[in-house]
Design a protein around this motif. Structure first.
Motif, PDB file in Angstrom:
ATOM      1  N   VAL A   1       3.680   1.066  -1.499  1.00 58.79           N
ATOM      2  CA  VAL A   1       4.129   0.419  -0.260  1.00 58.79           C
ATOM      3  C   VAL A   1       4.086   1.400   0.911  1.00 58.79           C
ATOM      4  O   VAL A   1       3.677   1.045   2.018  1.00 58.79           O
ATOM      5  CB  VAL A   1       5.549  -0.158  -0.437  1.00 58.79           C
ATOM      6  CG1 VAL A   1       6.101  -0.652   0.900  1.00 58.79           C
ATOM      7  CG2 VAL A   1       5.534  -1.290  -1.448  1.00 58.79           C
ATOM      8  N   GLY A   2       4.492   2.654   0.667  1.00 60.21           N
ATOM      9  CA  GLY A   2       4.467   3.653   1.731  1.00 60.21           C
ATOM     10  C   GLY A   2       3.066   3.867   2.281  1.00 60.21           C
ATOM     11  O   GLY A   2       2.864   3.934   3.503  1.00 60.21           O
ATOM     12  N   ILE A   3       2.089   3.967   1.382  1.00 61.70           N
ATOM     13  CA  ILE A   3       0.689   4.143   1.817  1.00 61.70           C
ATOM     14  C   ILE A   3       0.206   2.906   2.557  1.00 61.70           C
ATOM     15  O   ILE A   3      -0.484   2.995   3.584  1.00 61.70           O
ATOM     16  CB  ILE A   3      -0.205   4.456   0.608  1.00 61.70           C
ATOM     17  CG1 ILE A   3       0.160   5.841   0.026  1.00 61.70           C
ATOM     18  CG2 ILE A   3      -1.680   4.416   0.997  1.00 61.70           C
ATOM     19  CD1 ILE A   3      -0.503   6.148  -1.296  1.00 61.70           C
ATOM     20  N   LEU A   4       0.576   1.716   2.044  1.00 61.22           N
ATOM     21  CA  LEU A   4       0.188   0.472   2.698  1.00 61.22           C
ATOM     22  C   LEU A   4       0.771   0.379   4.109  1.00 61.22           C
ATOM     23  O   LEU A   4       0.071   0.010   5.065  1.00 61.22           O
ATOM     24  CB  LEU A   4       0.645  -0.725   1.860  1.00 61.22           C
ATOM     25  CG  LEU A   4       0.344  -2.115   2.445  1.00 61.22           C
ATOM     26  CD1 LEU A   4      -1.161  -2.325   2.574  1.00 61.22           C
ATOM     27  CD2 LEU A   4       0.961  -3.199   1.552  1.00 61.22           C
ATOM     28  N   VAL A   5       2.058   0.726   4.249  1.00 59.57           N
ATOM     29  CA  VAL A   5       2.707   0.709   5.561  1.00 59.57           C
ATOM     30  C   VAL A   5       1.999   1.658   6.518  1.00 59.57           C
ATOM     31  O   VAL A   5       1.768   1.327   7.693  1.00 59.57           O
ATOM     32  CB  VAL A   5       4.200   1.081   5.424  1.00 59.57           C
ATOM     33  CG1 VAL A   5       4.810   1.415   6.788  1.00 59.57           C
ATOM     34  CG2 VAL A   5       4.979  -0.060   4.774  1.00 59.57           C
ATOM     35  N   LEU A   6       1.635   2.839   6.030  1.00 59.88           N
ATOM     36  CA  LEU A   6       0.959   3.816   6.883  1.00 59.88           C
ATOM     37  C   LEU A   6      -0.413   3.306   7.335  1.00 59.88           C
ATOM     38  O   LEU A   6      -0.777   3.433   8.512  1.00 59.88           O
ATOM     39  CB  LEU A   6       0.804   5.136   6.127  1.00 59.88           C
ATOM     40  CG  LEU A   6       0.177   6.294   6.925  1.00 59.88           C
ATOM     41  CD1 LEU A   6       0.992   6.594   8.171  1.00 59.88           C
ATOM     42  CD2 LEU A   6       0.052   7.533   6.039  1.00 59.88           C
ATOM     43  N   ILE A   7      -1.170   2.710   6.413  1.00 63.58           N
ATOM     44  CA  ILE A   7      -2.498   2.188   6.758  1.00 63.58           C
ATOM     45  C   ILE A   7      -2.380   1.068   7.786  1.00 63.58           C
ATOM     46  O   ILE A   7      -3.106   1.037   8.791  1.00 63.58           O
ATOM     47  CB  ILE A   7      -3.229   1.697   5.499  1.00 63.58           C
ATOM     48  CG1 ILE A   7      -3.568   2.880   4.581  1.00 63.58           C
ATOM     49  CG2 ILE A   7      -4.497   0.931   5.874  1.00 63.58           C
ATOM     50  CD1 ILE A   7      -4.120   2.470   3.231  1.00 63.58           C
ATOM     51  N   VAL A   8      -1.454   0.147   7.552  1.00 59.54           N
ATOM     52  CA  VAL A   8      -1.263  -0.961   8.496  1.00 59.54           C
ATOM     53  C   VAL A   8      -0.849  -0.423   9.862  1.00 59.54           C
ATOM     54  O   VAL A   8      -1.326  -0.890  10.906  1.00 59.54           O
ATOM     55  CB  VAL A   8      -0.196  -1.943   7.968  1.00 59.54           C
ATOM     56  CG1 VAL A   8       0.171  -2.971   9.050  1.00 59.54           C
ATOM     57  CG2 VAL A   8      -0.707  -2.671   6.730  1.00 59.54           C
ATOM     58  N   GLY A   9       0.038   0.576   9.851  1.00 58.02           N
ATOM     59  CA  GLY A   9       0.483   1.156  11.114  1.00 58.02           C
ATOM     60  C   GLY A   9      -0.656   1.793  11.893  1.00 58.02           C
ATOM     61  O   GLY A   9      -0.803   1.563  13.094  1.00 58.02           O
ATOM     62  N   ILE A  10      -1.481   2.587  11.213  1.00 58.52           N
ATOM     63  CA  ILE A  10      -2.595   3.270  11.889  1.00 58.52           C
ATOM     64  C   ILE A  10      -3.589   2.261  12.456  1.00 58.52           C
ATOM     65  O   ILE A  10      -4.004   2.356  13.618  1.00 58.52           O
ATOM     66  CB  ILE A  10      -3.292   4.233  10.916  1.00 58.52           C
ATOM     67  CG1 ILE A  10      -2.349   5.399  10.562  1.00 58.52           C
ATOM     68  CG2 ILE A  10      -4.584   4.768  11.523  1.00 58.52           C
ATOM     69  CD1 ILE A  10      -2.884   6.305   9.466  1.00 58.52           C
ATOM     70  N   VAL A  11      -3.964   1.279  11.642  1.00 50.48           N
ATOM     71  CA  VAL A  11      -4.937   0.267  12.096  1.00 50.48           C
ATOM     72  C   VAL A  11      -4.373  -0.538  13.260  1.00 50.48           C
ATOM     73  O   VAL A  11      -5.052  -0.781  14.268  1.00 50.48           O
ATOM     74  CB  VAL A  11      -5.329  -0.659  10.933  1.00 50.48           C
ATOM     75  CG1 VAL A  11      -6.193  -1.816  11.438  1.00 50.48           C
ATOM     76  CG2 VAL A  11      -6.076   0.113   9.851  1.00 50.48           C
ATOM     77  N   SER A  12      -3.117  -0.948  13.143  1.00 54.53           N
ATOM     78  CA  SER A  12      -2.507  -1.777  14.187  1.00 54.53           C
ATOM     79  C   SER A  12      -2.389  -1.027  15.501  1.00 54.53           C
ATOM     80  O   SER A  12      -2.684  -1.577  16.574  1.00 54.53           O
ATOM     81  CB  SER A  12      -1.130  -2.271  13.729  1.00 54.53           C
ATOM     82  OG  SER A  12      -1.222  -3.068  12.564  1.00 54.53           O
ATOM     83  N   VAL A  13      -1.966   0.220  15.430  1.00 53.69           N
ATOM     84  CA  VAL A  13      -1.802   1.002  16.659  1.00 53.69           C
ATOM     85  C   VAL A  13      -3.142   1.195  17.355  1.00 53.69           C
ATOM     86  O   VAL A  13      -3.228   1.157  18.588  1.00 53.69           O
ATOM     87  CB  VAL A  13      -1.135   2.361  16.353  1.00 53.69           C
ATOM     88  CG1 VAL A  13      -1.198   3.288  17.570  1.00 53.69           C
ATOM     89  CG2 VAL A  13       0.321   2.153  15.937  1.00 53.69           C
ATOM     90  N   ARG A  14      -4.209   1.363  16.589  1.00 53.43           N
ATOM     91  CA  ARG A  14      -5.538   1.532  17.178  1.00 53.43           C
ATOM     92  C   ARG A  14      -5.989   0.275  17.924  1.00 53.43           C
ATOM     93  O   ARG A  14      -6.838   0.348  18.817  1.00 53.43           O
ATOM     94  CB  ARG A  14      -6.554   1.898  16.101  1.00 53.43           C
ATOM     95  CG  ARG A  14      -6.411   3.320  15.576  1.00 53.43           C
ATOM     96  CD  ARG A  14      -7.455   3.609  14.509  1.00 53.43           C
ATOM     97  NE  ARG A  14      -8.818   3.498  15.023  1.00 53.43           N
ATOM     98  CZ  ARG A  14      -9.473   4.477  15.619  1.00 53.43           C
ATOM     99  NH1 ARG A  14      -8.882   5.655  15.775  1.00 53.43           N
ATOM    100  NH2 ARG A  14     -10.711   4.300  16.040  1.00 53.43           N
ATOM    101  N   LEU A  15      -5.409  -0.876  17.560  1.00 57.50           N
ATOM    102  CA  LEU A  15      -5.783  -2.133  18.211  1.00 57.50           C
ATOM    103  C   LEU A  15      -4.969  -2.421  19.465  1.00 57.50           C
ATOM    104  O   LEU A  15      -5.260  -3.383  20.181  1.00 57.50           O
ATOM    105  CB  LEU A  15      -5.612  -3.292  17.217  1.00 57.50           C
ATOM    106  CG  LEU A  15      -6.527  -3.268  15.989  1.00 57.50           C
ATOM    107  CD1 LEU A  15      -6.165  -4.407  15.037  1.00 57.50           C
ATOM    108  CD2 LEU A  15      -7.995  -3.365  16.397  1.00 57.50           C
ATOM    109  N   LEU A  16      -3.948  -1.599  19.735  1.00 60.43           N
ATOM    110  CA  LEU A  16      -3.107  -1.830  20.910  1.00 60.43           C
ATOM    111  C   LEU A  16      -3.820  -1.345  22.166  1.00 60.43           C
ATOM    112  O   LEU A  16      -4.437  -0.274  22.165  1.00 60.43           O
ATOM    113  CB  LEU A  16      -1.773  -1.100  20.772  1.00 60.43           C
ATOM    114  CG  LEU A  16      -0.902  -1.446  19.557  1.00 60.43           C
ATOM    115  CD1 LEU A  16       0.387  -0.635  19.602  1.00 60.43           C
ATOM    116  CD2 LEU A  16      -0.592  -2.934  19.513  1.00 60.43           C
TER     117      LEU A  16
END
Length: 410
Positions: free
Chosen positions: A176-191
């Motif tokens: 879950v920690g790795i998944l949260v980090l991946i989602v966070g990185i991808v999402s922030v790049r889309l902002l």
């Protein structure tokens, strides 16, 4: 809409914020769902678990306080990325500390990082969500918070499955920690990069001016009024999470299974109204919606306290959950009406609101020990009334149309 962005860019921005809210709820519920296993692995007692929860709560207050400084210094995008890294790192450390090191101290460090990262992310994702609202000129904050609630439901469900299948705490939390980090990185790049969130190097206010605004919001009476809205409704929400099952069992002489069912009814009602809350606010306005829902929550809680039978008590629980659903997200939305002070205002209002989540459970527990759980819930009724009386502070400021409603002049 924001003419600087295309429709496609706006939709992508909104989807990225949905993902951020969902992943934060998932990460938080993952830890909470494995708490019994954590207790066993550490050989901890209730006092030890209380200390761990206090560490997480205290670090959350620090994260809330630092979030607006981070935005003023580095911008919301970089701040969100840093928050996700800290949050995910904390999840990974908790997994290692409980199952491999079996160390109370290491686990506490992980929880401290989790609290710090998640609370700072909480402020910044709400600031971004408020910016999305302004761009779409529609109330979206309740729906964003519904995604957080959905994330907690998914996290709790996966946790139940992991425990049933005998999956260890560490593998579960690491995935879950790795998944949260991946989602966070991808999402922030889309902002998108925005001047008002200090995300670019274009002409804008000096950092000294930004930091000056952090102090200004604490001198604004509206900050405290919005904080009162959030405080009352946070108590209404948090008291259900912590005490509803006990109130059903001890106060209404029901079984533990019935108590768990009551909490499920509360959660479903709250999530449902967060999904449909935006259109209601856009139709009737932020202020009237909050007033009506305060009456709904108060009436539901009174019905639950006085109910002569369980069916009526469950009706009260549903009304209680529906009424408490929008106080916190609409308070966040109101605090962020002014984009120039959004980060500082959201941080200040959230700090007031989070006092309820952190201090409410032990205070209510002490009172309940003196007068009983059902009588204690009258305190929450009083706080809901306070929240309703303060609802006028949520009226959109000049220049903001989000939350004004079609029944009001724009």
């Amino acid at each position: 809409m924001d003419t600087a962005l295309t429709r496609s860019q706006l939709v992508t921005w909104r989807a990225a914020i949905f993902a951020i809210f969902l992943s934060c709820g998932l990460g938080f519920a993952t830890w909470a769902s494995r708490l019994p296993a954590v207790k066993t692995l550490l050989g901890a007692d209730d006092l030890d678990i209380g200390i761990l929860l206090f560490v997480m709560g205290a670090s959350s207050i620090v994260g809330l306080s630092l979030a607006n400084v981070v935005v003023a210094r580095w911008g919301a995008r970089r701040g969100l990325l840093g928050g996700f890294i800290v949050f995910a790192t904390g999840i990974l450390i908790v997994g290692y500390g409980t199952e491999f090191a079996q160390s109370f101290v290491v686990t506490a460090v992980g929880l401290g990082l989790m609290g710090l990262g998640m609370s700072a992310t909480d402020v910044m994702m709400n600031v971004e969500a408020a910016a999305v609202e302004q761009a779409f000129e529609r109330t979206l904050m309740p729906l964003f918070h519904a995604f957080f609630s959905i994330g907690t439901v998914v996290g709790a469900g996966v946790g139940i499955g992991m425990a049933a299948w005998g999956i260890g705490v560490a593998p579960h939390l690491w995935i879950v920690g790795i998944l949260v980090l991946i989602v966070g990185i991808v999402s922030v790049r889309l902002l998108p990069r925005r001047h008002d969130l200090h995300d670019d190097d274009g002409p804008t206010r000096t950092r000294r001016e930004r930091f000056r605004e952090l102090a200004v919001v604490w001198r604004d009476p509206r900050t405290y009024a919005i904080g009162a809205i959030m405080l009352g409704m946070s108590f209404a929400e948090g008291s259900a999470s912590d005490w509803l099952t006990i109130a059903v069992v001890d106060g209404h002489a029901a079984s533990e299974a019935i108590g768990a069912l009551a909490l499920t009814v509360f959660s479903v009602a709250m999530t449902l109204f967060r999904v449909i809350g935006g259109p209601l606010v856009d139709r009737f306005g932020r202020v009237w919606t909050l007033r009506v829902l305060a009456v709904t929550a108060g009436a539901g809680l009174v019905l639950f306290i006085l109910a002569p039978n369980l069916p009526l008590a469950f009706v009260g629980v549903a009304l209680w959950g529906a009424g408490a659903s929008l106080g916190f997200p609409l308070g966040m939305s109101a605090a962020a009406d002014d984009p120039r002070r959004a980060a500082a205002s959201v941080s200040a209002a959230a700090t007031i609101g989070y006092v309820a989540f952190l201090c409410g459970p032990p205070v209510l527990g002490w009172i309940s020990n003196q007068i009983g759980i059902l009588n204690t819930l009258w305190v929450i009724v009083g706080l809901i009334v306070m929240s309703g009386l303060a609802s006028g502070a949520a009226k959109p400021i000049a220049g903001s149309t989000v939350g004004a409603g079609h029944t009001e002049e724009r």
